[in-house]
Design a protein around this motif. Structure first.
Motif, short mmCIF file in Angstrom:
data_model
loop_
_atom_site.label_atom_id
_atom_site.label_comp_id
_atom_site.label_asym_id
_atom_site.label_seq_id
_atom_site.Cartn_x
_atom_site.Cartn_y
_atom_site.Cartn_z
N LYS A 157 1.97 42.12 34.98
CA LYS A 157 1.14 41.36 36.11
C LYS A 157 0.36 42.52 36.69
N ASN A 203 7.72 41.36 32.80
CA ASN A 203 6.76 40.38 33.43
C ASN A 203 6.03 41.09 34.68
N SER A 225 0.22 31.92 31.27
CA SER A 225 1.11 30.98 31.84
C SER A 225 1.10 31.29 33.38
N ASN A 226 1.47 32.64 33.67
CA ASN A 226 1.90 33.02 34.72
C ASN A 226 0.78 33.92 35.59
N PHE A 236 2.39 34.96 28.22
CA PHE A 236 2.98 35.08 29.48
C PHE A 236 1.86 35.09 30.60
N LYS A 248 -4.45 25.21 32.20
CA LYS A 248 -4.65 26.17 33.38
C LYS A 248 -6.31 25.97 33.84
N ASP A 255 -3.09 31.95 37.75
CA ASP A 255 -2.18 31.80 38.85
C ASP A 255 -2.46 32.72 40.06
#
Length: 1298
Positions: free
Chosen positions: A379, A375, A423-424, A420, A530, A428
């Motif tokens: 990112k 993750n 969503s994250n 992923f 989102k 965000d």
């Protein structure tokens, strides 16, 4: 985690493999082959050559762990500690000093590297300083406004006016003003733009400071800077409100490293060596296969490598990833090692599909890394890609941008990674909208546009109003060659930009994939939730810089989203029988009232949603089968009340300002690193970021209403009788599938995006085209002056030639920049997108309108977008693209005309702003021939209804706009009313020749006929309409006279006084209103003269008397010799350009000619009788019109006004009519003077003292003239004198004296 074959493949299981397990793990690979393989993958110190049998025997999986540890330990270099780096003081991790090293108000990112100014001029420095050696740091420019970047000492004290570079021991570069600062300022460097990188270099050995822009040195800025004991320099910045940057002190690889200079934060050298060595082992594994039959190792192409479940390879990889995975959580290593490795895979070109290795590697990451590791790795990887994309320089083939977008596409093709990130990360943490933006180069030369567009061109023919008169038939051969070469260059540029745009659409299509349901919700539904939250942040937080997405990003995002939506929409049409194509797309009305789609605090046409639910609950139940619980209405109302009390009525609830009291929002204008700006720094200890109370729960309708982020596919698409987003279909709505319901909500969001900031940005970018136009006119004027320059004045010729060179260079630059803007913003394809959006809005409004009262639930922005998108198509995309060439253009014009005509007075619409916008749009619509003909093509019933609404009394509504519409319908038919610009303004250049008021007259005879029919048939409406017009004329002209008196008094004072520009503007507006009201009276009396002249109609005599009274007042004020009006007009004040004799006198003359010359005999007699009986009548005022006033002027240079002087504007026939009118009035006034005996004072009306008493009131028996009492009774029923209610009025005749 487990492999496809079911074998446990977690890192822990591989690491614990023992000798007992070895035969199972190695499978059919014998020990020798395994040993050879491991030696091949993990060579000792990289030495080539034979390896002893003894050593080979010991290489098993049991020994591999220790062997790998030893290899990594051998290569491990002791990382340079900060203490060992001489010349630098401070923490090893360098960040911005958010505890004490700042001044003013600032937003600082979570990583303490990004900053946004939130006050006039805020300053902040870093935590680390340098006192010896050569050092560098980079600043990523996120906005190109006012900032001063550089170095300062600890002794520098900044405030809201003075920042870095304004004190003796601070030095700064300002790319906004292109200057350097150290107390004093001088020119230095180049201008910067958003997306540039500034490198700040300090040499404390030589005492110099230098700056670089995108790797190019701008030269030494400062030399002999202060040095010595106690002097150390901190990186520092001062920035104005809403400006934003991000720093890189060395936490990431420098984009433009400079030889001999060190970053303030040392790179992780040991980890870099370790990561690169492990990556080398990984590459070897990918490029080696084990041939078990021949028992040998085979080299192969790594691009075709796949995870096939071979235990030997997987166990080997698990050992590598045991060391590699923790390193991939560090941003420096991800950017320097992993991202470059993945980019190298795609360097071969071809489509992304041809490089499956990236997908296989991501599978490997998810298989062999812990979830938190993969993750964090993904990112950091996406953040690095976004930074690289945004801050890459523009080159002719856009190679950098394409490179990074291709890798982004490859990563998002992997389903688990995509979900992923959606969503994250993408909404965000990251500003993922940046991926859809193509920045405009500010410096054409560096972008390579000179090579791409070697020949420039701009228009060279202009009319007297400054408009471009392009006619290719009149071009010279040289101009034609230049234009065609320029167009070819523009086409080449456009093709290269299209490659980037196609990649961006591919990324969006991956995000909108709704078939990848194997691991939870499909990507589209994650994206949709989102995306809705993104819209909420931008709709509810206008003005908050940490949240708003820059409009230039929104424009590009909108176009890519439209392309992706339409492609999926048309794919769905092929799969869903009976559904409509994207060409006929619209948003069904039930989305607006069934509560399935959240519209935040956006205004509805009928007012507040809570109010609509209360007042229209019965209609919802009857038409849409939606029942609202009365308890819910009550609780909603109370909640609204509490919220209004707490936050104030001026500020609506801001949506999701924060969750749980802590700020957690993307920082759209801050650093391109992190997006969460949860540190708000303020020297005044003020916090603007904490919400005053948690959010209210979402309102509920018939079905459950979930928070946006909690919705599932079933909530959106529906299933088994559940209509999902389309719950509550009204009977008027056809029962047929439209498309996938999720696309409808995204389309609704696209319309909202256009309203939020896209239209504003489209208007803003037109300035480049306007600049080209201005410089082209200036260049042409200069060339003409050069031709006329006398040979005896070489000095003037030299200056003119210098100007010519400057203008030509500027035009070369601007024409290339315009080519870029036309390709990215105003291309034919972009125009079609906006046109499609216009048609979507029109169809949506039509469907919502058919629902009757439920139309009130529609958000206002649909009507705004319909009006604004039409305006953009007409004003922003031409002349490069012609609106008339759009498919179905005429029908669309007529549909929009019908909407404007119907809804500008729609009682279902309550918002004053939207009603004003509709009125202004209709006023603009009737100024242009094409759109006016579209109004004439709407059904007759709608045309009549529109005219009836326009003729309603002017009180209690925006009458000025209504009057303007009626004037435009008449312009071209009135007396001397065929001009585009006023005669005295022809020699001046208009500010904007495209303004509706500067369009050529295009009267509508059809709508005039409708007006005549309505006023003839409805006598009561005609009387009230004209009464209100006369009232407004009286007010407007009185206000105008009062204001010019004040202006004249100020001008005559001996001291120098400046009249307020706002007062001048209001004064000019009152004058223009007076003229337009007079023109409406002229139109009315021309079309329906009986309203004034047929005294059998109620109020006809009164209206004629009031008209005569006002006309005489206007004439007397304007025509008196050396009067106030003359003096103010002769001042020629800026702002009062439109105030002149001509417009107001020809309007009055038009009315007089109509009633005194063009009427029948009875009408002329009545009109002349009323006009002459008015005590204000002066024959001299009529004579003034033809320049025949009495000789009151003393100066020989006195210039008289005369209609004879305007032969281009007033026809011979019209002049003859004025002469005829003057002769008639001269005779009539002589007769009246001879026959009229003066009444006694006792017989005069006590109200006006102009007419004899002729009426007596019931029941109080007070008396006045008929004119006064009739005018009074139109607005009031109380007696003038005793305030008793008047029940009747009788004629009064004075009894004869005995």
């Amino acid at each position: 985690m487990s492999s496809k074959g079911g074998t446990a493949l977690s890192r822990r299981n591989y690491r614990l493999a023992s000798d007992i397990d070895k035969p199972k793990v190695t499978g059919i690979v014998n020990e020798k082959l395994l040993s050879d393989y491991l030696h091949h993958v993990f060579p000792v110190s990289g030495k080539q050559g034979p390896v002893s049998a003894t050593y080979r025997k010991s290489m098993t999986f049991q020994d591999l762990g220790a062997h790998l540890e030893k290899l990594l330990a051998d290569d491990k270099h002791t990382e340079d500690d900060r203490d060992q780096v001489e010349g630098c003081l401070g923490p090893s991790t360098v960040v911005l000093d958010h505890s004490s090293g700042f001044e003013g108000l600032l937003f600082v990112d979570d990583d303490l590297l990004g900053v946004i100014g939130h006050s006039n001029f805020s300053s902040i420095r870093a935590t680390t300083c340098v006192y010896k050696g050569k050092w560098v740091y980079e600043v990523l420019i996120s906005s190109q406004g006012l900032m001063q970047i550089g170095w300062c000492t600890l002794n520098c004290r900044f405030n809201q006016e003075e920042g870095v570079g304004d004190t003796p021991d601070s030095y700064a570069y300002d790319g906004n003003r292109v200057r350097k600062w150290n107390v004093t300022t001088t020119n230095y460097g180049k201008s910067w733009a958003a997306g540039d990188i500034v490198s700040c270099l300090i040499d404390l050995d030589e005492g110099t400071i230098t700056f670089c822009l995108n790797g190019q040195s701008l030269g030494i800025a400062f030399s002999s800077i202060k040095m010595g004991p106690g002097v150390a320099y901190f990186p520092a910045i001062s920035l104005s409100f809403k400006e934003s940057v991000a720093f890189n002190f060395g936490s990431r690889p420098l984009r433009y490293p400079v030889e001999g200079y060190l970053p303030l934060q040392s790179p992780p050298s040991a980890d870099l060596i370790k990561a690169n060595r492990l990556l080398g082992y990984l590459k070897t594994v990918l490029a080696t296969s084990i041939d078990t039959q021949d028992e040998k190792l085979v080299e192969k192409d790594s691009t075709s490598w796949q995870i096939l479940g071979d235990p030997t390879i997987l166990v080997t990889l698990a050992h590598i990833f045991k060391h590699f995975a923790p390193l991939m959580c560090k941003v420096y290593l991800v950017e320097d090692v992993l991202m470059n490795f993945l980019l190298g895979i795609l360097e071969g070109g071809g489509s992304v599909d041809e490089h499956p290795l990236v997908q296989q590697l991501l599978e490997l990451f998810w298989l062999l890394m812990e979830d938190y590791e993969v993750n964090e790795c993904l990112k950091q990887l996406m953040m690095s890609l976004l930074r690289a994309y945004r801050f890459s320089p523009i080159i002719p083939d856009l190679g950098f941008q394409i490179h990074y977008l291709r890798l982004t596409t490859a990563i998002l093709r992997h389903e688990k990674s995509r979900k992923f990130l959606l969503s994250n990360v993408l909404f965000d943490v990251l500003r993922s909208v940046v991926f859809f933006y193509i920045k405009t180069p500010l410096r054409v030369k560096e972008a390579g546009l000179e090579e791409l567009i070697p020949t420039t061109w701009w228009p060279t023919c202009f009319d007297k109003e400054g408009k471009d008169e392009r006619d290719t038939r009149e071009e010279t051969a040289d101009e034609r060659l230049r234009r065609r070469a320029y167009e070819r260059g523009c086409h080449r540029l456009k093709k290269r930009i299209e490659v980037v745009e196609e990649l961006q659409v591919q990324i969006l299509r991956l995000m909108l994939n709704n078939k990848d349901k194997g691991t939870g919700d499909a990507s589209r539904y994650i994206f949709l939730n989102k995306f809705r939250k993104f819209l909420q942040e931008n709709a509810s937080n206008r003005g908050n810089p940490t949240v708003l997405c820059p409009p230039e990003y929104m424009v590009c995002f909108l176009h890519r989203l439209i392309a992706a939506i339409r492609s999926y929409w048309d794919e769905g049409k092929r799969k869903i029988p009976g559904s409509i194509s994207s060409e006929d797309a619209y948003v069904p009305p039930q989305l607006f009232y069934n509560g399935k789609v959240e519209y935040f605090d956006l205004q509805r046409l009928g007012g507040l949603l809570s109010h609509l639910k209360k007042t229209l609950k019965d209609d919802l139940a009857a038409k849409a089968n939606i029942i609202i619980d009365p308890a819910e209405i009550q609780s909603t109302s109370m909640d609204d009340l509490d919220e209004d009390e707490e936050t104030g009525a001026a500020q609506r609830p801001s949506g999701a300002v924060a969750m749980g009291g802590a700020l957690a929002r993307p920082s759209w204008l801050s650093s391109p690193t992190l997006g969460r700006a949860n540190r708000f720094l303020s020297t005044a200890a003020v916090s603007l970021m904490t919400p005053r109370r948690p959010l209210a729960p979402l309102e509920k309708v018939k079905v459950r209403t979930l928070a946006v982020e909690q919705r599932t596919e079933e909530d959106i698409e529906g299933s088994h009788g559940n209509d999902g987003l389309l719950l509550g279909r009204p009977l008027e709505e056809p029962d047929q599938p439209i498309t996938e319901k999720s696309l409808l909500e995204i389309l609704d969001g696209v319309v909202m995006m256009y309203n939020l900031s896209v239209h504003q940005q489209l208007g803003k970018m037109v300035v480049v085209s306007d600049d080209v136009h201005e410089y082209a006119i200036a260049l042409k004027d200069t060339e003409e002056k050069i031709c006329r320059c006398p040979s005896r004045r070489p000095d003037i010729l030299e200056e003119l030639q210098k100007s010519q060179k400057v203008f030509a260079e500027k035009l070369n630059h601007l024409s290339r920049r315009l080519a870029w803007i036309n390709a990215t913003i105003y291309s034919k394809e972009k125009m079609l997108d906006v046109y499609w959006l216009l048609r979507v809005c029109i169809r949506t409004i039509e469907h919502a309108d058919s629902t009757g009262s439920l139309f009130a639930f529609m958000p206002e922005f649909y009507l705004n977008v319909a009006m604004n998108s039409y305006s953009a198509l007409k004003n922003y995309f031409s002349p490069s693209n012609c609106m008339e060439e759009l498919p179905g253009y005429e029908d669309t014009l007529a549909q929009l005309a019908a909407i404007l005509a119907k809804h500008f007075a729609d009682p279902r619409i309550v918002g004053t702003d939207i009603k004003d916008s509709l009125m202004q749009a209709l006023a603009s619509y009737v100024c242009y021939p094409q759109s006016l003909r579209a109004v004439e093509r709407i059904p007759e019933e709608q045309r009549m209804a529109m005219m009836r609404n326009l003729l309603a009394p002017y009180e209690q509504r925006p009458w000025a706009q209504t009057n303007w519409i009626l004037v435009r319908l008449w312009r071209g038919c009135g007396f001397g009313y065929r001009y585009t610009r006023l005669p005295h303004l022809l020699k001046t250049k208009p500010e904007d020749a495209n303004l509706p008021s500067l369009q050529k007259p295009c009267p509508s005879l059809l709508l005039q006929r409708h007006m005549a029919e309505l006023l003839s048939q409805d006598k009561e409406m005609a009387a009230s309409f004209l009464n209100s017009v006369l009232n407004q004329l009286n007010w407007a002209f009185s206000e105008f006279i009062g204001m010019i008196q004040e202006i004249q008094q100020a001008a005559e004072r001996p001291e120098r006084n400046f009249v307020d520009t706002r007062q001048l503007k209001v004064c000019a507006t009152c004058f223009d209103l007076s003229v337009s009201l007079l023109r409406v009276l002229e139109m009315t009396i021309t079309l329906v003269p009986e309203i004034f002249l047929d005294w059998t109609r109620p109020s006809a005599e009164l209206l004629l008397r009031r008209l005569a009274q006002l006309l005489n007042q206007v004439l007397n004020r304007v025509t008196a010799e050396r009067n106030l009006f003359d003096r103010v007009v002769n001042l020629r004040l800026p702002g009062l350009e439109s105030v002149d004799h001509y417009p107001i006198l020809v309007a009055v003359t038009g009315i007089l000619v109509r009633i005194l010359v063009d009427s029948d005999k009875h009408g002329i007699l009545r009109a002349s009788s009323v006009l002459l009986s008015d005590p204000c009548f002066q024959l001299r005022s009529i004579q003034y019109l033809l320049g025949e006033g009495d000789g009151g002027a003393t100066g020989a240079d006195r210039k008289h006004f005369s209609l004879h002087a305007y032969t281009d504007y007033i026809s011979t026939e019209e002049q003859q009519k004025v002469e005829q009118m003057l002769a008639f009035l001269t005779d009539e006034s002589k007769e009246a003077a001879a026959s009229t005996a003066l009444p006694s004072e006792d017989d005069l009306c006590p109200i006006c003292y102009a007419h004899s008493i002729s009426a007596i009131f019931k029941p109080c028996s007070h008396k006045s003239c008929k004119a006064c009492i009739n005018q009074h009774l139109m607005n009031n029923k109380d007696c003038f004198f005793c305030k008793a209610t008047i029940t009747g009025v009788d004629d009064y005749t004075k009894p004869t004296s005995s």
